[in-house]
Design an enzyme around this catalytic site. Structure first.
Site, PDB file in Angstrom:
ATOM      1  CB  SER A 149      -0.964  -0.040   1.193  1.00 60.55           C
ATOM      2  OG  SER A 149      -1.925   0.976   1.109  1.00 60.55           O
ATOM      3  CB  SER A 150       1.407   4.057   2.386  1.00 58.61           C
ATOM      4  OG  SER A 150       2.212   5.204   2.452  1.00 58.61           O
TER       5      SER A 150
END
Length: 371
Positions: A149-150
């Protein structure tokens, strides 16, 4: 004898005093558990460093940088990912950076983060890597980066800003490097247009954005393996295609003509597309956010197990700021860009006005798009 004992004691004291603080810390790091390191060098963004040194440490170990997701921590990614267990099996060291921001997303939006030695999170993480290489006599040909994700966004950024450090990367549900760029230079900013898959461009444009993060660099770049789920509603599936375009552009592959496409690989309902030895995309049908970590496949991609690609990377041509028209839109006969078309950016010589109903929106300094 007493004089000899005093001399030995004095010699030992001087020897310990002459050791660098970093070497002292390396000796004190307890193997087999997650440990924080506070003096790894310059830390411009205040990013925290945690490290896992396996009990079964190789003589000249590799390094895996494992970067957590939004709301995550180093401890959470250490517990929830397989890399510490795999480190015991293969003898490498794991670095777990921790975001310094509220919400613990990574800064992939500011100019400092998107620039080699720019002073952002990417700079701090790079310094963790060089510290670990120095303290543990690590194998510089076996340094890898991965994230979810991030953390996957930051993985793409690390591959673009510090290509000289990494041999390969795996990206679990991210966006292209530079896609979250903030025109107001916001640190740790969110970009809904990118997240929702509305930033669409060509391999040449995306590749140019990645290359511009380390101006003048012409050396080897890490091999990239990109995972994404078909029903991701956080970072929409279009970001899979845009990320693959980016690295195809960097490596000079023809995005529209991959070498092969393999169904049900590495498991049922996953499709692997291979553009060349430096780029694979893995699209997971029916999977949301994020694609689960495939640890053993990572080990193969990194070269810790047999059957993997060579960790030797391919040199690329010098970075360029030239851009081309977005594949998602084109110029009309009246000289304005259609929906999704490019309408600005450094070096852009095409139309700067958008068709009726659309606005030329600055995505980053290299690319503006009609949205």
């Amino acid at each position: 004898m007493r004089a000899l004992s005093v001399f030995v004691a004095l010699f030992s004291f001087l020897a310990l005093s002459s050791a660098s603080p970093g070497q002292d810390v390396a000796k004190r790091v307890t193997s087999g558990s997650l440990q924080q390191v506070t003096n790894f060098g310059s830390n411009p963004s205040g990013t925290l460093m945690y490290i896992y040194v396996p009990n079964n440490l190789a003589t000249k170990p590799g390094i895996v940088v494992a970067i957590h997701y939004c709301t995550g921590t180093a401890q959470a990614y250490y517990t929830g990912s397989p890399y510490a267990q795999l480190a015991e099996k293969y003898g490498f060291i794991v670095i777990y950076p921790q975001s310094p921001y509220s919400g613990t997303c990574w800064d992939v939006s500011s100019q400092s983060a998107l620039t080699h030695n720019g002073g952002g999170d990417s700079n701090s993480i790079a310094n963790m890597v060089t510290w670990t290489i120095s303290q543990y006599n690590a194998d510089t040909s076996k340094v890898f980066v991965t994230g979810s994700s991030s953390g996957a966004m930051m993985t793409n950024v690390m591959a673009a800003t510090y290509p000289e450090l990494f041999a390969a990367a795996t990206v679990y549900s991210g966006v292209p490097a530079g896609c979250f760029y903030s025109s107001s230079n916001q640190v740790n900013g969110w970009n809904s247009s990118c997240a929702q898959g509305n930033v669409i461009s060509t391999p040449e444009v995306w590749g140019g954005i990645a290359k511009a993060m380390y101006p003048g660099y012409t050396g080897p770049r890490p091999r990239m393996q990109i995972y994404h789920g078909s029903v991701d509603t956080t970072l929409y599936p279009q970001n899979y295609y845009e990320t693959c375009k980016q690295w195809a552009g960097v490596f000079g592959y023809n995005y529209n003509s991959p070498q092969s496409t393999q169904s049900n690989t590495p498991q049922a309902n996953y499709q692997t597309t291979i553009w060349g030895p430096n780029l694979q995309g893995i699209f997971a049908t029916g999977v949301g956010h994020t694609v689960p970590i495939h640890g053993e496949q990572d080990m193969e991609w990194f070269g810790f197990t047999g059957g993997s690609s060579s960790t030797t990377t391919t040199a690329t041509t010098p970075p360029t700021t030239s851009t081309t028209t977005s594949s998602g839109g084109s110029s009309t006969s009246t000289g304005v860009a259609e929906h999704w078309g490019q309408c600005g950016g450094n070096g852009w010589t095409g139309p700067t006005a958008c068709a009726s109903g659309y606005t030329c929106t600055v995505i980053n300094e290299w690319y503006s798009q009609c949205l």
